[in-house]
Design an enzyme around this catalytic site. Structure first.
Site, mmCIF file in Angstrom:
data_model
loop_
_atom_site.group_PDB
_atom_site.id
_atom_site.type_symbol
_atom_site.label_atom_id
_atom_site.label_comp_id
_atom_site.label_asym_id
_atom_site.label_seq_id
_atom_site.Cartn_x
_atom_site.Cartn_y
_atom_site.Cartn_z
ATOM 1 C CD GLN A 340 13.681 56.035 46.157
ATOM 2 O OE1 GLN A 340 13.038 56.753 46.913
ATOM 3 N NE2 GLN A 340 13.159 54.976 45.575
ATOM 4 C CD GLU A 367 16.489 84.061 56.614
ATOM 5 O OE1 GLU A 367 16.808 85.093 56.004
ATOM 6 O OE2 GLU A 367 16.866 83.779 57.759
#
Ligand SMILES: Cc1cc2nc3c(=O)[nH]c(=O)nc-3n(C[C@H](O)[C@H](O)[C@H](O)COP(=O)(O)OP(=O)(O)OC[C@H]3O[C@@H](n4cnc5c(N)ncnc54)[C@H](O)[C@@H]3O)c2cc1C
Length: 391
Positions: A340, A367
């Protein structure tokens, strides 16, 4: 590990990172596998960071190893994922549960870069619940014969040996762990290319069709595979959290540099208050994440010093899960804010924040997904296994 050895290892990691950066940037933009990670890691002797020196490695404790992975994480989640696959979930289970024969067979070669390692738990029909796996093994004389398909395996298409899990075809239905050789007949892999990010790293599926391995390649005791898989995920989750900390650090550096340089409305955008808010929040992501990673690494080192202590095992397991969940989300937030800050340039793979944003999203999935880790944390604070939501 002595402070001097730790300093030397981190200096070698730094040298590796500086050399890999231009190669990784080029590979990323050209959307191709980075085949220089292994040779450069070998050159800087960082392919066995956690393996003891007597087996050819550097003997790093978890705190030092986490610092190394955080530095590598700045170079991209794809580069760090290679190390997670090879070291945290490849070398680690062999080192922790392997017989002396197995350790000597694989670890020195893995440290020298002659054998790349991977960890194959996930299957097409078994992700968050690995106990739903369909892979099987059968004992035939002095061999085991494996059949099945593993899916979404980091390094799966470049590995020489893979820690793999399967159920027996007969007898009690308990998972066992093995180390399989990928050059053996009956092993076939296919690299998965349709990915949202990490184009420079290898993700693959592989099939085992009557794949034979010597009986000595059983990892740990027969029937103990699920415990090995879950124990390995403690190591793997810390590696993901540490790598994500590196992503945040890199996003902060890139954001500060760009915001001071870029002028709009007559001043550097760093002087606009709403841009400062993004920078402040990335810094918050960074400091909180650093603390979470350090806490998890300390808990893991405390367990390593006292491996039979069940309280320390629970603490290490929880601290790793909490760090992985928190830091993966903080890195996603930091990368989004960095994009941004850079505006239109941010939304481009030519710049580092855009690449981080694409890549780091997977850290909320592999994971242990966000959801599975939240359930795990909730069950723990509610009072233990009887509170597990998915029972
Ligand atoms: C790039 C990449 C690399 C990977 N590397 C490896 C590797 O090296 N080795 C390996 O073994 N695996 C690896 N994986 C696989 C990864 O660990 C799995 O994708 C992950 O565990 C999720 O499994 P799944 O994709 O089957 O999703 P599923 O389990 O099907 O989940 C789908 C959704 O349902 C949610 N869900 C599932 N069960 C529950 C529940 N009980 N309560 C609430 N929500 C639930 C999940 O959180 C998720 O949001 C990798 C994946 C990727 C994308």
């Amino acid at each position: 590990m002595s402070p001097n050895d730790a300093q030397k290892l981190l200096a070698d990691v730094e040298a590796f990172c500086q050399e890999i950066r231009p190669v990784e940037e080029l590979c990323y933009v050209e959307h191709r596998f980075n085949d220089q990670v292994v040779p450069l890691a070998k050159k800087h002797d960082i392919l066995g960071m956690i393996v003891p020196p007597e087996l050819g490695g550097r003997g790093a404790d978890t705190v030092t190893y986490a610092k190394a992975l955080a530095r590598i994480g700045r170079e991209g989640t794809g580069v760090r994922t290679f190390f997670s696959g090879h070291t945290s979930i490849g070398e680690y289970p062999i080192l922790t549960w392997g017989s002396d024969t197995l350790k000597r067979k694989y670890l020195p070669a893995a440290c020298r870069g002659e054998k790349v390692l991977a960890f194959g738990l996930t299957e097409p029909e078994a992700g968050s619940n690995p106990l739903e796996m369909q892979s099987t093994y059968e004992r035939r004389g002095d061999k085991f014969v494996l059949n099945g398909v593993k899916y979404l395996i980091s390094n799966g298409g470049i590995a020489d040996a893979i820690v793999t899990f399967a159920y027996p075809t007969s007898g009690p239905k308990r998972v066992s762990a093995f180390v399989i050789d990928t050059k053996a007949p009956g092993f076939n892999s296919e690299t998965l290319l349709a990915k949202m990010g990490m184009p420079t790293s290898n993700t693959a599926m592989y099939e085992m069709s009557n794949l034979e391995i010597p009986a000595e390649n059983l990892l740990g005791d027969e029937g103990n595979g699920f415990r090995i898989a879950m124990g390995t995920l403690v190591s793997g989750r810390i590696s993901v959290a540490a790598g994500c900390l590196g992503v945040i650090e890199d996003c902060l550096t890139e954001s500060i540099n760009y915001a001071k340089e870029r002028q709009q409305h007559g001043k550097p955008i760093a002087k606009h208050q709403l841009v400062q808010e993004h920078i402040a929040m990335i810094e918050q992501d960074r400091v909180a994440s650093e603390a979470m990673v350090h806490r998890a690494a300390l808990a893991k080192d405390a367990l390593a010093a006292d491996p039979a202590n069940t309280d320390k095992a629970v603490q290490a397991d929880m601290a790793a899960a909490q760090a992985k969940l928190f830091v993966a989300n903080a890195a996603w937030d930091a990368a989004d804010r960095a994009v941004q800050i850079m505006g239109g340039r941010g939304w481009s793979t030519l710049y580092r924040p855009g690449r981080h944003l694409q890549d780091v999203r997977v850290c909320r999935i592999y994971e242990g997904t966000d959801e599975i880790l939240r359930l795990k944390i909730a069950a723990h604070v509610l009072g233990g296994r009887e509170w597990e939501a998915f029972k």
